[in-house]
Design an enzyme around this catalytic site. Structure first.
Site, short mmCIF file in Angstrom:
data_model
loop_
_atom_site.label_atom_id
_atom_site.label_comp_id
_atom_site.label_asym_id
_atom_site.label_seq_id
_atom_site.Cartn_x
_atom_site.Cartn_y
_atom_site.Cartn_z
N SER A 1 0.85 -1.18 0.00
CA SER A 1 0.00 0.00 0.00
C SER A 1 0.89 1.24 0.00
CB SER A 1 -0.91 -0.02 1.24
OG SER A 1 -1.78 1.10 1.27
N CYS A 2 0.28 2.40 -0.26
CA CYS A 2 1.03 3.67 -0.22
C CYS A 2 0.02 4.79 -0.14
CB CYS A 2 1.95 3.80 -1.44
SG CYS A 2 1.08 3.80 -3.03
N GLY A 3 0.27 5.91 -0.80
CA GLY A 3 -0.69 7.00 -0.80
C GLY A 3 -1.84 6.79 -1.75
#
Length: 283
Positions: free
Chosen positions: A241-243
């Site tokens: 996951s990330c932004g």
């Protein structure tokens, strides 16, 4: 006979040697953070690797979803690839203007729609130029092809699936954002999105996997060491996951290089999770 790629990464030297070979296509998938105020399409028109086409991450998306650059459906993706002159028979090299940042998102997107004959140019356009290779300008007009897309759901996770994983924790969730945003001590880059992280997730900021001097990914042994140092078990299922689903693909690419070839990406990532008021947030 299809061009055989040496792996999920190719060097500038390899690409320079094979550039122009029939069946080898080059794709610029540059994308930048909103705060950078850069125009990737304009920069592509000004300078790109000869023969490249532009993969618009913000354009090839689910147009009905308000979240940024969510995956389109298979027919829409197939149409976009065909219009770029890409077919299922091509070996595709993807690069970006940062080094290794947004190109893995296009690499992952192609794989999720059934195209495994794809690699990322290690170090991207900066490494290409540093190796003494030139660029061209202009807007290409590729000849349309046929691209058949077959969606592979095992490589993507939804909000509902991440919710379901909270209780059992069958899948490790690894967040590529910076530690300040993960720890909730720095504000998010998008308005209305809370700070913090998905409960139970692990933080491994993607720059830790990049050689700052060359903009290239670290060698496989150092990538594996970085995962081990953060207690990430490459023998177990992993979701990155990330932004907004861009740098999460950097982690997925690095894991692929280390032999974990089926890491999934949480497409909505923190923009979706942190932008809601019905999802738990840690700390």
């Amino acid at each position: 006979m299809a061009v055989q790629l040496p792996g999920p990464l190719v060097s500038p030297a390899w690409l320079a040697q094979h550039l122009g070979v029939p069946g080898l296509k080059v794709v610029d998938a540059s994308w930048y953070m909103p705060a950078d105020a850069r125009d990737p399409a304009g920069e592509f028109e000004a300078a790109h690797i000869e023969g490249a086409v532009f993969f618009d991450i913000d354009g090839i998306k689910d147009l009905d979803n308000p979240l940024p650059h969510m995956l389109p459906n298979a027919p829409l993706f197939a149409q976009a690839m065909a219009s770029l002159g890409l077919s299922n028979h091509d070996a595709i090299i993807v690069y970006d203007g940062t080094g290794v940042f947004s190109a893995p998102r296009a690499w992952w997107s192609l794989r999720i729609f059934g195209h495994d004959n794809v690699a990322v140019l290690d170090g991207g356009l900066p490494a290409w130029r540093a190796s003494g290779n030139g660029t061209v300008s202009g807007t290409p007009s590729p000849e349309p092809t046929v691209f058949n897309a077959k969606f592979r759901p095992e490589l993507v996770r939804s909000l509902a699936q991440i919710r379901d994983n909270l209780e059992g924790g069958a899948e490790q969730v690894v967040d590529a954002r910076g530690s300040g945003r993960f720890d909730g001590v720095e504000p998010e880059v998008r308005p209305g999105v809370r700070s913090g992280h998905i409960p139970g997730s692990t933080n491994l900021p993607y720059p830790a996997l990049i050689d700052g001097a060359s903009n290239s990914l670290l060698p496989a042994d150092k990538l594996a060491a970085a995962f081990s140092a953060h207690d990430i078990d490459l023998a177990r299922p992993i979701v990155t996951s990330c932004g907004s689903g861009i740098s999460a693909a950097v982690l997925a690419l690095a894991m692929h290089i280390c032999g974990h070839t089926n890491a999934a990406v949480y497409d909505g990532s923190w923009t979706e999770w942190g932008g809601r008021d019905d999802t738990p947030v840690a700390p």
